[in-house]
Write an enzyme that holds these catalytic residues in place. Structure first.
Site, PDB file in Angstrom:
ATOM      1  N   HIS A   1      -8.012  -5.336  -0.171  1.00  0.00           N
ATOM      2  CA  HIS A   1      -6.701  -4.701  -0.041  1.00  0.00           C
ATOM      3  C   HIS A   1      -5.935  -5.226   1.172  1.00  0.00           C
ATOM      4  O   HIS A   1      -4.717  -5.372   1.139  1.00  0.00           O
ATOM      5  CB  HIS A   1      -6.906  -3.181   0.064  1.00  0.00           C
ATOM      6  CG  HIS A   1      -5.626  -2.418   0.154  1.00  0.00           C
ATOM      7  ND1 HIS A   1      -4.691  -2.413  -0.863  1.00  0.00           N
ATOM      8  CD2 HIS A   1      -5.111  -1.618   1.126  1.00  0.00           C
ATOM      9  CE1 HIS A   1      -3.663  -1.643  -0.511  1.00  0.00           C
ATOM     10  NE2 HIS A   1      -3.899  -1.156   0.688  1.00  0.00           N
TER      11      HIS A   1
ATOM     12  N   SER B   1       0.831  -1.196   0.000  1.00  0.00           N
ATOM     13  CA  SER B   1       0.000   0.000   0.000  1.00  0.00           C
ATOM     14  C   SER B   1       0.879   1.265   0.000  1.00  0.00           C
ATOM     15  O   SER B   1       1.736   1.402  -0.860  1.00  0.00           O
ATOM     16  CB  SER B   1      -0.925  -0.047   1.207  1.00  0.00           C
ATOM     17  OG  SER B   1      -1.985   0.835   1.051  1.00  0.00           O
TER      18      SER B   1
ATOM     19  N   ASP C   1      -8.568  -6.774  -4.585  1.00  0.00           N
ATOM     20  CA  ASP C   1      -8.178  -5.449  -4.096  1.00  0.00           C
ATOM     21  C   ASP C   1      -8.724  -4.395  -5.059  1.00  0.00           C
ATOM     22  O   ASP C   1      -8.241  -4.259  -6.174  1.00  0.00           O
ATOM     23  CB  ASP C   1      -6.650  -5.370  -4.020  1.00  0.00           C
ATOM     24  CG  ASP C   1      -6.150  -4.058  -3.437  1.00  0.00           C
ATOM     25  OD1 ASP C   1      -6.957  -3.115  -3.285  1.00  0.00           O
ATOM     26  OD2 ASP C   1      -4.944  -3.972  -3.137  1.00  0.00           O
TER      27      ASP C   1
END
Lengths: 214, 412
Positions: free
Chosen positions: B384, B185, B351
């Site tokens: 995610h 991320s 995601d």
């Protein structure tokens, strides 16, 4: 009836597949190579070890990609039919399509990409013109199955089989120059170059072509 | 990290959590977060007035400090250092109990003895980002010019600023070249930035569930979160620490909204469905009738206990500004041109915050730049957050890549 095993034959001394050894012979040492449909990276490893190539791969299966990662091979999970378009022109010295073209949705488009991305392309494929295939289809009236292509017609990933003659014609259509062509007989041995095409097409179990953009 | 420290742990914690009060109530804040800002319980590297951090906003920040943790041992030729970059609300406590929450480190699945980032073989470093609230200088730190917390006087932070601060730390540690930089991320953004800013100092890079630029949709989600914080009257124009208030409600709402984006519809449905929370029928009120409501409230409440609201504004902003190509004439490939780093990019099928297409854009650019790049899309329905959770395929890919890179680097 299953036909006897034709692919892949391995060299008993080295344990490497004969068609891989043939491809390896065609590659200049130290060149940049992209192997499209590289599987577990066996050919790329061979090229790295024997020809010190800077090798890359594309492989559709996650298991294959992970096997390549463990070998230290930079391989991208992807699909030859969709992802080759993203590669720039002349990015590689050789782009290899080993026993994969018959599984692509658009063989002609894929071949054109190979010739655009690489200065040379090496394509190997099983010859659907081999006499045993013809026998299965022509005499027995059945879609041929072999131990190494053991799929029934309804669940095979191989959707675009061709014969050696067909492939030669495709090369002409896309403007590829054939620098080298080798047919392997059922024993995995290269057939004599002096033989006419129709003999190759009848007795060649598989073929390996080294192509160049015209 | 986008999920709480030990996000996976909290996910499991849900079973024991029941937040069904009509309105969310917040416990008085412990002093622990405050003390971590000034005097972190981790290691900390301090930089004096003569060693400013040059920030993209045009400010020379000094003095400043960076809080970090290390695991394992640096080898004699200093070739086995791995930098872990944390995500949005993560911190340096990657593989030890968190001093604020008491929960296990946030990436124990990836980092530790025998893990893909093996602390028996590698010297692992993880630092709190600049703008954070766990000991690295940020908006909650004391501004030496005023003796009060910086609040909004703190310069806006960018991902390149975070990486510059980490590089200063790595310099101080006497490490010339990192063996590997790993992160998911926002951590993945830092990994990419490292490779672009310091190509010769990164032997291998493992960006996970990330992008080379933040999408309009993601900026939009962040803006909603920031507006929730700023709409809380307790925020006091950012001066809540000085005024003795705390925008807990605003920050909790921001967290609730953001948390939805870290999950997937499938995972939410499997976990909660339309199940009621400790009741058999709706109450015809705005109580947390549904389990998913209770879960989100819990996420919001527990988040404000450990995170500074202004820090949240700053780190989300840093992600918004992130766009590597923009700084290279719009071409991502140009940013990576000639890179000697070997990359392994990982994404997850479910995601939708950093979809596989974002990772593919990175891979295409690296290919065009003739870089050494591997790419794996891991099949997962966890959204995610998958990168923080038990994902054997991700571990297999990471392990294969790191082990092969270690052989190439000559690390036993």
């Amino acid at each position: 009836m299953n036909l006897p095993a034709t692919l892949p034959l391995t060299d008993t001394a080295s344990g490497h597949r004969l068609d891989f050894l043939l491809v390896t012979d065609m590659v200049e040492p130290g060149s940049r190579v992209l192997d499209v449909g590289c599987g577990d990276g066996a050919l790329l490893s061979l090229l790295r070890d024997r020809k010190q190539v800077d090798g890359r791969g594309i492989e559709i299966s996650r298991e294959g990609v992970n096997a390549c990662l463990a070998k230290g091979l930079p391989v991208i999970q992807g699909d030859a039919d969709t992802d080759l378009a993203d590669y720039p022109d002349d990015a590689f010295d050789y782009v290899i399509l080993s026993q994969t073209i018959q599984a692509t949705r658009q063989p002609k488009v894929v071949l054109e990409h190979l010739l655009r991305i690489g200065r040379r392309a090496i394509v190997s494929f099983p010859n659907f013109g081999h006499w045993r295939v013809r026998f299965e289809l022509g005499i027995r009236g059945r879609m041929p199955m072999t131990e190494n292509l053991p799929y029934s017609w309804y669940d095979t990933p191989n959707i675009h089989f061709c014969t050696i003659r067909d492939f030669v014609e495709l090369c002409r259509d896309v403007g590829a120059q054939m620098e080298k062509a080798v047919a392997l007989n059922a024993g995995g041995q290269p057939m004599r170059v002096t033989l006419p095409w129709w003999v190759w097409n009848l007795l060649g179990d598989q073929a390996v072509f080294l192509l160049k953009r015209r | 990290m986008l999920v709480d420290a030990a996000g996976a742990e909290q996910y499991r914690l849900f079973e024991r959590t029941n937040v069904s009060a009509e309105s969310m109530s917040f416990a008085p804040l412990a002093s622990e977060p405050r003390s971590q800002v000034d005097d972190p319980s981790s290691l900390v590297m301090r930089f004096g007035a003569d060693e400013p951090l040059m920030m993209d906003a045009g400010i020379a920040l000094a003095p400043w400090q960076i809080a970090y943790q290390t695991y394992g041992t640096l080898n004699a030729d200093k070739s086995n250092a791995v930098l872990i970059c944390h995500a949005l609300t993560g911190d340096q406590h990657v593989a030890n109990d968190n001093p604020v929450t008491g929960k296990p480190g946030w990436w124990l699945t990836m980092v530790g003895p025998g893990r893909p980032v093996d602390t028996d073989r590698f010297f692992v470093i993880c630092a709190n980002v600049i703008g954070g609230c766990m000991g690295t200088t940020g908006p909650a730190s004391i501004n030496p010019a005023t003796g009060q917390p910086y609040a909004l006087d703190f310069p806006v932070v960018t991902v390149p600023d975070m990486v510059r601060a980490q590089a200063a730390l790595i310099d101080r540690l006497g490490i010339e070249k990192l063996f590997c930089v790993v992160g998911g991320s926002m951590g993945g953004m830092q990994v990419l930035q490292w490779a672009v800013s310091y190509p010769d100092r990164v032997f291998s890079a493992l960006p996970i569930a990330t992008a080379a630029r933040h999408s309009a949709q993601n900026i939009a989600f962040h803006e909603v979160g920031r507006q929730a914080v700023m709409a809380d009257p307790e925020w006091r124009g950012g001066r809540y620490l000085t005024e003795g208030t705390r925008p807990s409600k605003g920050l909790a709402v921001a967290r609730m909204g953001a948390h939805i984006t870290y999950l997937s519809e499938v995972a939410l449905h499997r976990k909660f469905g339309r199940n009621f929370q400790d009741r058999a029928a709706p109450t015809f009120s705005f109580d947390a009738d549904f389990q998913i409501e209770s879960y989100l409230r819990y996420q919001g409440i527990s988040f404000v206990e450990r995170f500074d609201a202004n820090s949240y504004l700053y780190v989300t902003r840093a992600m918004d500004y992130f766009d590597i190509a923009a700084e290279h004439g719009g071409s991502l490939a140009k940013a990576f041109k000639g890179t000697p780093t070997r990359f392994c990019v990982i994404s997850f099928t479910s995601d939708w915050l950093f979809p596989t297409s974002d990772s593919r854009a990175i891979v295409h650019a690296l290919n065009a730049a003739a870089a050494s790049v591997a790419f794996v899309e891991v099949e997962s329905d966890k959204g995610h957050d998958a990168f923080l959770l038990e994902e054997p395929e991700m571990f297999a890919a990471a392990r294969g890549f790191i082990d092969a890179a270690a052989r190439a680097r000559g690390i036993a």
